[in-house]
Write a protein that holds these residues in place. Structure first.
Motif, short mmCIF file in Angstrom:
data_model
loop_
_atom_site.label_atom_id
_atom_site.label_comp_id
_atom_site.label_asym_id
_atom_site.label_seq_id
_atom_site.Cartn_x
_atom_site.Cartn_y
_atom_site.Cartn_z
N ALA A 72 0.80 -1.29 0.01
CA ALA A 72 -0.22 -0.04 0.11
C ALA A 72 0.74 1.21 -0.17
CB ALA A 72 -0.83 -0.06 1.20
N HIS A 73 1.86 1.15 0.94
CA HIS A 73 2.85 2.50 1.08
C HIS A 73 4.11 2.04 1.77
CE1 HIS A 73 4.13 6.37 1.81
NE2 HIS A 73 3.33 6.90 0.80
N PRO A 74 5.21 2.47 1.38
CA PRO A 74 6.62 2.10 1.86
C PRO A 74 6.45 2.41 3.46
CG PRO A 74 6.94 3.22 -0.54
CD PRO A 74 5.29 3.37 0.09
N PHE A 75 5.77 3.45 3.91
CA PHE A 75 5.75 3.64 5.19
C PHE A 75 5.51 2.62 6.26
CE2 PHE A 75 3.15 4.75 8.87
CZ PHE A 75 4.00 5.50 9.71
N PHE A 76 4.75 1.94 5.81
CA PHE A 76 3.97 0.38 6.45
C PHE A 76 5.27 -0.43 6.66
CE2 PHE A 76 0.18 2.40 4.86
CZ PHE A 76 -0.36 2.67 6.13
N GLU A 77 6.22 -0.50 5.99
CA GLU A 77 7.53 -1.39 6.21
C GLU A 77 7.87 -0.97 7.83
OE1 GLU A 77 9.09 -3.51 4.17
OE2 GLU A 77 7.81 -3.17 2.55
N ILE A 78 7.56 -0.24 8.28
CA ILE A 78 7.91 -0.13 9.74
C ILE A 78 7.41 -1.03 10.63
CG2 ILE A 78 6.40 1.70 10.47
CD1 ILE A 78 8.66 3.02 11.90
N ILE A 79 6.20 -1.53 10.16
CA ILE A 79 5.49 -2.65 11.14
C ILE A 79 6.15 -3.87 11.11
CG2 ILE A 79 3.41 -4.00 11.09
CD1 ILE A 79 2.06 -1.62 9.57
N LYS A 80 7.08 -4.07 10.14
CA LYS A 80 7.64 -5.35 10.46
C LYS A 80 8.81 -5.41 11.63
CE LYS A 80 7.88 -6.27 5.41
NZ LYS A 80 8.98 -6.54 4.25
N ASN A 81 9.43 -4.22 11.82
CA ASN A 81 10.19 -4.21 13.05
C ASN A 81 9.41 -4.23 14.43
OD1 ASN A 81 12.41 -3.76 11.47
ND2 ASN A 81 11.98 -1.66 11.33
N PHE A 82 8.29 -3.58 14.27
CA PHE A 82 7.23 -3.62 15.49
C PHE A 82 6.99 -5.13 15.88
CE2 PHE A 82 5.59 0.88 14.19
CZ PHE A 82 6.97 1.29 14.56
N ILE A 83 6.53 -5.84 14.76
CA ILE A 83 6.26 -7.25 14.85
C ILE A 83 7.20 -8.11 15.53
CG2 ILE A 83 5.49 -9.34 13.84
CD1 ILE A 83 3.80 -7.54 11.74
N GLU A 84 8.55 -8.00 15.06
CA GLU A 84 9.56 -8.63 15.73
C GLU A 84 9.87 -8.20 17.19
OE1 GLU A 84 12.93 -7.55 13.25
OE2 GLU A 84 12.30 -8.66 11.53
N ASP A 85 9.42 -7.08 17.48
CA ASP A 85 9.67 -6.86 18.76
C ASP A 85 8.51 -6.93 19.51
OD1 ASP A 85 12.23 -5.70 17.98
OD2 ASP A 85 11.56 -3.69 17.85
N ALA A 86 7.56 -7.50 19.29
CA ALA A 86 6.27 -7.58 20.00
C ALA A 86 6.43 -8.46 21.14
CB ALA A 86 5.17 -8.33 18.98
N THR A 87 5.58 -8.33 22.25
CA THR A 87 5.58 -9.07 23.62
C THR A 87 4.13 -9.41 23.80
OG1 THR A 87 5.45 -7.20 24.81
CG2 THR A 87 7.64 -7.77 24.32
N HIS A 88 4.00 -10.12 25.01
CA HIS A 88 2.47 -10.40 25.29
C HIS A 88 1.58 -9.03 25.53
CE1 HIS A 88 3.35 -14.92 25.66
NE2 HIS A 88 4.44 -14.32 26.28
N GLU A 89 2.09 -8.12 25.64
CA GLU A 89 1.59 -6.80 25.85
C GLU A 89 1.17 -6.12 24.72
OE1 GLU A 89 3.03 -4.31 28.96
OE2 GLU A 89 2.87 -5.77 30.43
N GLU A 90 0.18 -5.40 24.53
CA GLU A 90 -0.27 -4.81 23.17
C GLU A 90 0.52 -3.32 23.34
OE1 GLU A 90 -4.22 -4.24 20.85
OE2 GLU A 90 -3.83 -2.15 22.45
#
Length: 512
Positions: free
Chosen positions: A44-62
């Motif tokens: 959709a847009h290159p901006f959202f590539e940043i989400i990949k890093n957030f998913i890698e750092d995800a924990t049990h808490e939102e």
């Protein structure tokens, strides 16, 4: 608006997306962008590539991430958004807030602010230029003042000498014209200096106790004689309830009334001119006085009344009537400085009326007799007194010699610079020194300081010294006295005043 309408309007400005951990869009309302379910958010847009890093750092808490002022485009659609991304171990929620209009307005304000800053800087530079220009103008006026007054001293001085010789009727008339025009030129110089002082804020208002009634009587005497010459009438009235002594700036009040009366006489060929002085009100030790000056002269056109107090404005185009157009500008500025008020009304071919209101103070005290000007005489009228004139202008040297030798009581020596002046003082005993303040080699202040400080011989160190200059200002006079001089004579001068000051200093020295 209803609740549903408000909600609908809000909904149209937001878009919710539910995204799987692999980036596939699972749900969306397509309010802002038409991204399809089942497509990758990363496409959709290159901006959202940043989400990949957030998913890698995800924990049990939102975890929630907020990004303000993000530009996103889809084809022709371009929006400025605030984006919130919520990441958990199960899914990603993306919320788009459309703030395009808000950010455009903010950007517009920022641009306006920048333009305002630029304009302020431009204005600052312009002001700096104007200040430098004003400084140059005032310096130029001061120098021109000095350069004009020096030859003018010679013109007026020699005319007075000439008037005391045997002249026929035609010659007397010619000398009167030369003297009158020279005094007019001197008045123009004074006006230029006053305007310059007012604009730079250097004109000081000095409040002192003075005999107000005598000031008005002086106008009555002077202008009654002028009215007689012109074949018109001049009448004065002063309210008997006005105190004899008031507190105010006598010099500036005289200047205001004199300028307005001079104008009235310039533009009145027949009829009458009136000066009326009355009390407006009195509270405690303060009072307001009204001055009304009426004439039956040419009058002023209605369209000219609005700019009558502007500099270099003349409300009559008759070239035979002299004037610079500065008189009324000075009047208005002085009245403003005194916290007064002036109004003018006029009917063309009928006459003009000036209404001036000025504030004064007064003290209730016993009236003391006015001090008369003390008279001085030379200690020994048969003796000839020796005077040293330190002056580098040849015409002024000759004028001083002509005036003093004509008195029959003086010898004159002339020094053209400081070195010669000191040599003369060391060789001869002088009764008085006339010291020009602006000599080519060094100024009169330094020479005076040398005389006062460098000699143990009191005949030299205590010789009376009178400053002699074309810079006719109070500050120049104060500077003369502080440097050790005994008095001050401004060019051009009246011969009577010139002789009086010389005799005064010689008499005071003899009596000490």
């Amino acid at each position: 608006m209803t609740y549903q309408e408000d909600k609908l309007l809000f909904d149209k400005k937001t878009q919710f997306l539910l995204v799987a951990l692999d980036g596939v869009i699972k749900e969306t309302d397509k309010n802002l962008f038409s991204w399809d379910i089942g497509t990758s958010i990363y496409d959709a847009h290159p901006f959202f590539e940043i989400i990949k890093n957030f998913i890698e750092d995800a924990t049990h808490e939102e975890v929630t991430y907020n990004f303000p002022c993000i530009h996103l485009e889809e084809g022709a659609i371009e929006k400025i958004l605030d984006i919130t991304i919520k990441v958990s171990l199960q899914e990603v929620v993306i919320i788009l807030f459309d703030y395009t209009v808000k950010y455009q307005e903010v950007n517009k304000i920022a641009q306006q602010k920048n333009q305002s800053i630029l304009k302020a800087k431009e204005l600052k530079l312009k002001n700096k230029y104007l200040l430098e220009k004003e400084k140059f103008k005032n310096s130029f006026i001061a120098n021109i003042n000095h350069e004009i007054r020096t030859p003018l001293t010679g013109i007026l001085g020699f005319v007075e000498v000439l008037q005391k010789t045997q002249l026929n009727f035609e010659q007397e008339e010619l000398t009167r014209i030369i003297k009158r025009q020279s005094k007019h030129l001197n008045a123009i110089i004074d006006d230029m200096l006053d305007i310059s002082k007012i604009e730079t804020g250097n004109l000081k208002i000095i409040k002192e106790r003075f005999r107000f009634t005598k000031l008005i009587e002086g106008f009555k005497e002077t202008y009654t004689a002028l009215a007689k010459e012109k074949g018109i009438k001049f009448e004065t009235y002063i309210d008997p309830n006005i105190q004899e002594y008031l507190i105010g700036d006598r010099t500036r009040i005289f200047q205001i009334l004199n300028n307005v009366l001079t104008n009235a006489f310039k533009f009145t060929e027949e009829g009458i001119i009136k000066l009326s002085v009355s009390k407006n009100y009195q509270r405690s030790n303060k009072l307001s006085i009204s001055f009304k000056i009426e004439d039956t002269g040419f009058g002023i056109q209605k369209e000219d009344l609005t700019n009558i107090f502007d500099r270099f404005t003349r409300y009559n185009n008759d070239k035979s009537i002299s004037g610079t157009g500065l008189g009324l500008a000075i009047v208005k500025n002085l009245i403003d400085l005194l916290h007064g008020d002036i109004k003018v009304s006029s009917i063309p071919e009928k006459g003009t009326t000036f209404d001036i209101k000025l504030p004064f103070n007064f003290e209730v005290r016993k009236t003391t007799p006015e001090k008369k000007k003390k008279q001085y005489k030379l200690p020994d009228t048969k003796k000839r007194y020796r005077i040293l004139a330190v002056e580098d202008e040849e015409s002024t040297q000759f004028l001083i010699m002509k005036i003093l030798i004509g008195q029959g009581n003086f010898f004159i020596d002339v020094a053209i610079n400081g070195k010669d002046a000191i040599n003369y003082l060391e060789r001869r005993n002088y009764d008085l020194v006339l010291m020009d303040l602006q000599l080519k080699d060094q100024d009169g202040y330094k020479i005076t300081s040398m005389i006062r400080k460098n000699y143990g011989d009191k005949v030299i160190s205590e010789v009376p010294i009178i400053g002699f200059t074309a810079r006719a200002t109070e500050s120049e006079r104060d500077k003369c006295l502080k440097s050790g001089m005994d008095d001050f004579i401004a060019k051009p001068f009246e011969q009577e005043d010139f002789i009086y000051k010389i005799v005064k200093q010689i008499a005071k020295k003899a009596a000490s």
